[in-house]
Scaffold this active site. Sequence first.
Site, mmCIF file in Angstrom:
data_model
loop_
_atom_site.group_PDB
_atom_site.id
_atom_site.type_symbol
_atom_site.label_atom_id
_atom_site.label_comp_id
_atom_site.label_asym_id
_atom_site.label_seq_id
_atom_site.Cartn_x
_atom_site.Cartn_y
_atom_site.Cartn_z
ATOM 1 C CG ASP A 1 -11.936 4.207 5.070
ATOM 2 O OD1 ASP A 1 -11.388 5.021 5.838
ATOM 3 O OD2 ASP A 1 -11.676 4.142 3.856
ATOM 4 C CB SER B 1 -8.510 5.900 6.842
ATOM 5 O OG SER B 1 -8.797 5.815 5.479
ATOM 6 C CG HIS C 1 -1.891 1.145 1.207
ATOM 7 N ND1 HIS C 1 -3.065 1.093 0.481
ATOM 8 C CD2 HIS C 1 -1.846 2.383 1.760
ATOM 9 C CE1 HIS C 1 -3.708 2.242 0.612
ATOM 10 N NE2 HIS C 1 -2.990 3.042 1.379
ATOM 11 N NE ARG D 1 -10.114 11.394 8.028
ATOM 12 C CZ ARG D 1 -9.253 10.562 7.414
ATOM 13 N NH1 ARG D 1 -9.636 9.360 7.047
ATOM 14 N NH2 ARG D 1 -8.026 10.939 7.184
ATOM 15 C CE LYS E 1 -8.899 2.684 3.068
ATOM 16 N NZ LYS E 1 -8.948 4.007 2.473
#
Length: 432
Positions: free
Chosen positions: A161, A183, A82, A168, A187
């Site tokens: 999320d 967040s 990620h 947000r 995931k």
Amino acid sequence: VKYLPQELILIKRSGKALTHDQIQEFLEAYLSGLVEEYQMSAFLMAVFFRGFSAEELTQWTQTMVSTGERLGICTTTCIDKHSTGGVGDKTSFLIAPIAAVCGCQVPMLSGRALGHTGGTLDKLEAIPGVRIPDSVEGIEKLVEKHGFCFGGTTRSMAPLDKKLYALRDVTGTIESTDLIASSIMSKKLAENLKGLVMDIKVGDGAFMKTPEQARNLLEKIQMIAKSNRIRLKGVISDMSQPLGHYLGLRPEIYEVLMAFQNKAESRLMELSLELASKMLLVAGLEQDESAAKVKVESALMSGRAYQKFCEVIEAQGGDISTFENPEFYLSSKHHFEILSPRSGYISRISTEKLGYVFSALGAGRKNISDTIIPQVGAKVSKKIGDSVVAGEPLLTGFLAEIPSQILQSQLAGCFEIGDVKVSAPELVIERF
Ligand code: URA
């Protein structure tokens, strides 16, 4: 309800910690509509200023995961990579097939472009015909059959999320390291991973502008990974200039195709191979970095990773005949050059601004519902430390229309040129 939302807001506002029970109930009530958006907004702002304790952060993330579905791929080599997002970052397209041919199961679940940053899912859809699996079963099937897939978190995974991120985004509470870490990790935990490789971007084109901010985010991510027994490795890497030479949906796919032929920028190749090597380490398939590097290099250079890439793109409905003519991915109505006003050396590239200008030209979106023009993008010919002669192109834009004078001067203004040669910024700032 056991607790009134306003009670919990007051606890957080005063800097005290909430209990497990309070966090769970608050988030569950928010998901089912019993806590109002304005109450959650106030709470998030309190978190922005006060932060979470380690226990709160773990519980907050845990509840974000447990209120949704999780993938059921339970192999010990189920891992993902990620990146925290930047400009021109297309490493996922290389890393996922490389790791898969080396024996990993990779549900490469990515996000959409927002703000100045690009999104892997949008780039993927710029390949004609590609479909993104929209269910947990769809993702599992592809990964089981091919070793990886390109997907996104489905509607049912980490649903909190999606709700929290949208809130947000409009309440000035994106830039909280606690909220960013939870967040991202909600995931990743919903993928049921055994290992994760993180690429935390730092610099002008990243969300984290300084190494201190990046380290702070890393600490939070490490904390969540540890409490969920996820093996974590990665890098803090430079985003003070775009990664590679191309940005925009189709232009980035062009660069990916070049990278499979080992003809892309060395920084893009280097980072992709380092991250892919780390995936073999967190998967437990290799014990030392140099052995892992040999394996991933061979997967790329032998063409096996490219074959795997084509196999999965085809399985997801993509027209792989377009790969036979990579120039297809550079076709746009107008090619427009920004020329250097003087000779010298590139000393700085305003990467965030570059991302925003191209987003305005059609390569990105302001709101999540905006559509992106896949042909729009650029080749950034000059990078930090490069010499340039007056009149040489700094950038070639692939555009749907000739940019206005204002946008042209904004683009030219993204490049600072000095008399003294500066060295290119270090690609990898820290390894963990
Ligand atoms: N990426 C995410 O997934 N979440 C954030 O909050 C910020 C970046």
